[in-house]
Scaffold this motif. Structure first.
Motif, PDB file in Angstrom:
ATOM      1  N   SER A 211     -28.036  -3.892  -9.835  1.00 56.83           N
ATOM      2  CA  SER A 211     -28.030  -2.497 -10.291  1.00 56.83           C
ATOM      3  C   SER A 211     -27.146  -1.583  -9.446  1.00 56.83           C
ATOM      4  O   SER A 211     -26.951  -0.422  -9.797  1.00 56.83           O
ATOM      5  CB  SER A 211     -29.468  -1.953 -10.275  1.00 56.83           C
ATOM      6  OG  SER A 211     -29.992  -2.002  -8.958  1.00 56.83           O
ATOM      7  N   SER A 212     -26.611  -2.080  -8.355  1.00 58.23           N
ATOM      8  CA  SER A 212     -25.806  -1.234  -7.469  1.00 58.23           C
ATOM      9  C   SER A 212     -24.363  -1.156  -7.956  1.00 58.23           C
ATOM     10  O   SER A 212     -23.945  -1.878  -8.868  1.00 58.23           O
ATOM     11  CB  SER A 212     -25.849  -1.772  -6.036  1.00 58.23           C
ATOM     12  OG  SER A 212     -25.293  -3.067  -5.974  1.00 58.23           O
ATOM     13  N   GLN A 213     -23.582  -0.271  -7.344  1.00 60.38           N
ATOM     14  CA  GLN A 213     -22.186  -0.081  -7.723  1.00 60.38           C
ATOM     15  C   GLN A 213     -21.379  -1.344  -7.463  1.00 60.38           C
ATOM     16  O   GLN A 213     -21.722  -2.156  -6.607  1.00 60.38           O
ATOM     17  CB  GLN A 213     -21.593   1.090  -6.935  1.00 60.38           C
ATOM     18  CG  GLN A 213     -21.607   0.875  -5.438  1.00 60.38           C
ATOM     19  CD  GLN A 213     -21.289   2.133  -4.659  1.00 60.38           C
ATOM     20  OE1 GLN A 213     -21.287   3.216  -5.216  1.00 60.38           O
ATOM     21  NE2 GLN A 213     -21.005   1.991  -3.377  1.00 60.38           N
ATOM     22  N   VAL A 214     -20.302  -1.501  -8.205  1.00 63.34           N
ATOM     23  CA  VAL A 214     -19.393  -2.630  -8.015  1.00 63.34           C
ATOM     24  C   VAL A 214     -18.194  -2.149  -7.205  1.00 63.34           C
ATOM     25  O   VAL A 214     -17.551  -1.157  -7.565  1.00 63.34           O
ATOM     26  CB  VAL A 214     -18.928  -3.218  -9.359  1.00 63.34           C
ATOM     27  CG1 VAL A 214     -17.891  -4.320  -9.133  1.00 63.34           C
ATOM     28  CG2 VAL A 214     -20.119  -3.785 -10.120  1.00 63.34           C
ATOM     29  N   THR A 215     -17.918  -2.846  -6.111  1.00 61.40           N
ATOM     30  CA  THR A 215     -16.813  -2.486  -5.237  1.00 61.40           C
ATOM     31  C   THR A 215     -15.629  -3.402  -5.486  1.00 61.40           C
ATOM     32  O   THR A 215     -15.759  -4.625  -5.448  1.00 61.40           O
ATOM     33  CB  THR A 215     -17.222  -2.598  -3.751  1.00 61.40           C
ATOM     34  OG1 THR A 215     -18.282  -1.686  -3.486  1.00 61.40           O
ATOM     35  CG2 THR A 215     -16.049  -2.276  -2.843  1.00 61.40           C
ATOM     36  N   CYS A 216     -14.477  -2.796  -5.747  1.00 63.54           N
ATOM     37  CA  CYS A 216     -13.225  -3.553  -5.825  1.00 63.54           C
ATOM     38  C   CYS A 216     -12.561  -3.455  -4.454  1.00 63.54           C
ATOM     39  O   CYS A 216     -12.249  -2.360  -3.989  1.00 63.54           O
ATOM     40  CB  CYS A 216     -12.322  -2.976  -6.908  1.00 63.54           C
ATOM     41  SG  CYS A 216     -10.774  -3.897  -7.135  1.00 63.54           S
ATOM     42  N   HIS A 217     -12.385  -4.588  -3.810  1.00 65.06           N
ATOM     43  CA  HIS A 217     -11.910  -4.613  -2.426  1.00 65.06           C
ATOM     44  C   HIS A 217     -10.622  -5.417  -2.332  1.00 65.06           C
ATOM     45  O   HIS A 217     -10.574  -6.579  -2.745  1.00 65.06           O
ATOM     46  CB  HIS A 217     -12.980  -5.225  -1.523  1.00 65.06           C
ATOM     47  CG  HIS A 217     -12.600  -5.263  -0.082  1.00 65.06           C
ATOM     48  ND1 HIS A 217     -12.293  -6.424   0.578  1.00 65.06           N
ATOM     49  CD2 HIS A 217     -12.461  -4.261   0.838  1.00 65.06           C
ATOM     50  CE1 HIS A 217     -11.998  -6.157   1.842  1.00 65.06           C
ATOM     51  NE2 HIS A 217     -12.083  -4.851   2.019  1.00 65.06           N
ATOM     52  N   ALA A 218      -9.572  -4.794  -1.804  1.00 66.30           N
ATOM     53  CA  ALA A 218      -8.279  -5.455  -1.595  1.00 66.30           C
ATOM     54  C   ALA A 218      -8.007  -5.525  -0.100  1.00 66.30           C
ATOM     55  O   ALA A 218      -8.112  -4.517   0.595  1.00 66.30           O
ATOM     56  CB  ALA A 218      -7.157  -4.692  -2.297  1.00 66.30           C
ATOM     57  N   THR A 219      -7.656  -6.706   0.395  1.00 64.29           N
ATOM     58  CA  THR A 219      -7.405  -6.850   1.828  1.00 64.29           C
ATOM     59  C   THR A 219      -6.247  -7.811   2.076  1.00 64.29           C
ATOM     60  O   THR A 219      -5.990  -8.715   1.270  1.00 64.29           O
ATOM     61  CB  THR A 219      -8.661  -7.366   2.563  1.00 64.29           C
ATOM     62  OG1 THR A 219      -8.417  -7.372   3.974  1.00 64.29           O
ATOM     63  CG2 THR A 219      -9.040  -8.770   2.118  1.00 64.29           C
ATOM     64  N   GLY A 220      -5.548  -7.572   3.197  1.00 60.19           N
ATOM     65  CA  GLY A 220      -4.434  -8.445   3.575  1.00 60.19           C
ATOM     66  C   GLY A 220      -3.090  -7.986   3.051  1.00 60.19           C
ATOM     67  O   GLY A 220      -2.123  -8.743   3.106  1.00 60.19           O
ATOM     68  N   PHE A 221      -2.985  -6.719   2.584  1.00 63.00           N
ATOM     69  CA  PHE A 221      -1.696  -6.271   2.051  1.00 63.00           C
ATOM     70  C   PHE A 221      -0.886  -5.531   3.117  1.00 63.00           C
ATOM     71  O   PHE A 221      -1.418  -4.975   4.070  1.00 63.00           O
ATOM     72  CB  PHE A 221      -1.869  -5.395   0.805  1.00 63.00           C
ATOM     73  CG  PHE A 221      -2.669  -4.137   0.998  1.00 63.00           C
ATOM     74  CD1 PHE A 221      -2.051  -2.947   1.382  1.00 63.00           C
ATOM     75  CD2 PHE A 221      -4.039  -4.124   0.770  1.00 63.00           C
ATOM     76  CE1 PHE A 221      -2.775  -1.785   1.550  1.00 63.00           C
ATOM     77  CE2 PHE A 221      -4.780  -2.955   0.936  1.00 63.00           C
ATOM     78  CZ  PHE A 221      -4.148  -1.796   1.325  1.00 63.00           C
ATOM     79  N   TYR A 222       0.422  -5.570   2.939  1.00 63.94           N
ATOM     80  CA  TYR A 222       1.362  -4.867   3.819  1.00 63.94           C
ATOM     81  C   TYR A 222       2.644  -4.618   3.025  1.00 63.94           C
ATOM     82  O   TYR A 222       3.095  -5.510   2.302  1.00 63.94           O
ATOM     83  CB  TYR A 222       1.689  -5.701   5.065  1.00 63.94           C
ATOM     84  CG  TYR A 222       2.611  -4.959   6.022  1.00 63.94           C
ATOM     85  CD1 TYR A 222       2.084  -4.157   7.030  1.00 63.94           C
ATOM     86  CD2 TYR A 222       3.993  -5.021   5.881  1.00 63.94           C
ATOM     87  CE1 TYR A 222       2.918  -3.446   7.882  1.00 63.94           C
ATOM     88  CE2 TYR A 222       4.824  -4.316   6.726  1.00 63.94           C
ATOM     89  CZ  TYR A 222       4.284  -3.540   7.715  1.00 63.94           C
ATOM     90  OH  TYR A 222       5.112  -2.827   8.547  1.00 63.94           O
ATOM     91  N   PRO A 223       3.229  -3.414   3.129  1.00 58.05           N
ATOM     92  CA  PRO A 223       2.810  -2.262   3.940  1.00 58.05           C
ATOM     93  C   PRO A 223       1.652  -1.506   3.294  1.00 58.05           C
ATOM     94  O   PRO A 223       1.071  -1.985   2.304  1.00 58.05           O
ATOM     95  CB  PRO A 223       4.077  -1.416   4.006  1.00 58.05           C
ATOM     96  CG  PRO A 223       4.773  -1.714   2.719  1.00 58.05           C
ATOM     97  CD  PRO A 223       4.503  -3.159   2.423  1.00 58.05           C
ATOM     98  N   ASP A 224       1.372  -0.310   3.823  1.00 62.11           N
ATOM     99  CA  ASP A 224       0.209   0.437   3.347  1.00 62.11           C
ATOM    100  C   ASP A 224       0.549   1.390   2.199  1.00 62.11           C
ATOM    101  O   ASP A 224      -0.279   2.218   1.829  1.00 62.11           O
ATOM    102  CB  ASP A 224      -0.442   1.218   4.490  1.00 62.11           C
ATOM    103  CG  ASP A 224       0.491   2.263   5.078  1.00 62.11           C
ATOM    104  OD1 ASP A 224       1.709   2.184   4.837  1.00 62.11           O
ATOM    105  OD2 ASP A 224       0.013   3.159   5.792  1.00 62.11           O
ATOM    106  N   ARG A 225       1.715   1.281   1.637  1.00 56.14           N
ATOM    107  CA  ARG A 225       2.084   2.125   0.484  1.00 56.14           C
ATOM    108  C   ARG A 225       1.522   1.480  -0.773  1.00 56.14           C
ATOM    109  O   ARG A 225       2.227   0.793  -1.525  1.00 56.14           O
ATOM    110  CB  ARG A 225       3.606   2.281   0.413  1.00 56.14           C
ATOM    111  CG  ARG A 225       4.203   2.989   1.618  1.00 56.14           C
ATOM    112  CD  ARG A 225       5.697   3.224   1.445  1.00 56.14           C
ATOM    113  NE  ARG A 225       6.436   1.976   1.319  1.00 56.14           N
ATOM    114  CZ  ARG A 225       6.838   1.238   2.339  1.00 56.14           C
ATOM    115  NH1 ARG A 225       6.552   1.618   3.583  1.00 56.14           N
ATOM    116  NH2 ARG A 225       7.519   0.122   2.150  1.00 56.14           N
ATOM    117  N   ALA A 226       0.235   1.663  -0.977  1.00 55.96           N
ATOM    118  CA  ALA A 226      -0.458   0.981  -2.060  1.00 55.96           C
ATOM    119  C   ALA A 226      -1.523   1.885  -2.659  1.00 55.96           C
ATOM    120  O   ALA A 226      -1.911   2.896  -2.062  1.00 55.96           O
ATOM    121  CB  ALA A 226      -1.084  -0.316  -1.546  1.00 55.96           C
TER     122      ALA A 226
END
Length: 332
Positions: A211-226
């Protein structure tokens, strides 16, 4: 307190310009576990070098910075001296401001972010110098008027005093528009392979409970212009979402997340939603559908009792068979 430092560290790096060079100075009192002054140099939000009031020397934090130190010893000498001089100057400012604000006891933190941003395509640049005191904005340098903007009433006295330092403000302009950009380009020369790369992230959907919120998580990207966001029927959502900041990983890459409130989403409408990761200069987006089968959760699944029951029956049969066999042998 270090969370505040990380927040200020990141506050200038979400802009669309290509490259940045910054010096982050943090002075503190009443914190026995930290040096009184810490200075960090960052290139494209990657820690390049470090010095503090205890070690009193600049330390390269990347392999390519070691190459810069070895390849251009005169520049590194100037670089190290600049770190030491600015650290002492900043330490003096800290003590003056504490006296001026009558803040002589307890824990206090003064922070300065100074640097520049440069676009290698348009050849345009922008410089900045901001101060924060005890977690709040304090003074901002206006590069156009060469005056200081007081963001707190307590900073007005210091603003007027610094405004009168015409020669110093002219030097700040020269540093922010010339020296800083030259230093940035030199760092890019040595760190090009690392700083000019593009790393795409792994994207996951996370949920604590059904029942809790769904988190979309992105990790390991470079650079930080995302950017990372939720869509419904191809349109970006602005309601029922909670977007987080871009944060650094220990390996120099970045992570970010965005939450989606699913409490009002009917089960048959889940297929209308997806999470989109976009990166500057990368043509294809990474799209992740809102799908229960791909959501990762830390909720424990009910144990399957079938195997334990079968195992118990088998063991019981074996033991019973052994008991009967033993009885028969005794009768014989």
């Amino acid at each position: 307190k270090m969370r505040l430092f990380l927040f200020l560290l990141l506050c200038h790096f979400s802009s669309p310009v290509k490259h940045s060079f910054s010096g982050i100075f943090t002075a503190s009192t009443g914190t026995s576990n930290l040096p009184e002054v810490v200075a960090v140099a960052l290139v494209n939000n990657i820690e390049a070098s470090y010095c503090d009031s205890k070690i009193e020397k600049a330390i390269p934090k990347q392999d390519w910075m070691e190459n810069l130190r070895d390849g251009e010893p005169e520049y590194w000498k100037e670089y190290a001296q600049d770190c030491a001089v600015n650290r002492l100057f900043f330490e003096e400012q800290f003590h003056i401001l504490k006296r001026r604000l009558n803040q002589t006891t307890s824990v206090h933190i003064l922070q300065k972010v100074i640097g520049c941003e440069w676009d290698d395509k348009t050849e345009t640049s922008h410089g900045y110098q901001n101060y924060g005191f005890d977690g709040e904005d304090f003074l901002v340098f206006d590069l156009k008027t060469l005056t200081w903007i007081a963001t707190k009433p307590q900073a007005v006295i210091t603003k007027h005093y610094w405004d009168r330092q015409k020669t110093t403000n002219d030097l700040w302009k020269y540093y922010l528009t010339q020296v800083c950009v030259d230093w940035l380009k030199k760092h890019l020369k040595y760190g090009r392979i690392s700083l000019m790369r593009t790393d795409l992230p792994s994207v996951s959907l996370l949920q604590k409970t059904p029942s809790s919120q769904v988190t979309c998580h992105a990790t390991g990207f470079y650079p930080d212009r995302a950017d990372l966001f939720w869509r419904k029927d191809g349109e970006e959502l602005h309601e029922d979402v909670d977007k987080g900041e871009i944060l650094p990983n220990h390996d120099g890459t970045f992570q970010m997340s965005v939450d989606l409130n699913i409490s009002s989403i009917a089960a048959e409408d889940w297929k209308k939603y997806d999470c989109v990761f976009q990166m500057s200069d990368v043509k294809d987006d990474i799209i992740t559908k809102l799908d229960k089968s791909v959501i990762r959760t830390n909720q424990k699944k009910p144990l399957d009792m079938t195997i334990p029951i079968i195992s118990t029956i088998v063991i019981s049969v074996i033991l019973l068979g052994g008991y009967i066999f033993t009885k028969k042998r005794k009768k014989v």
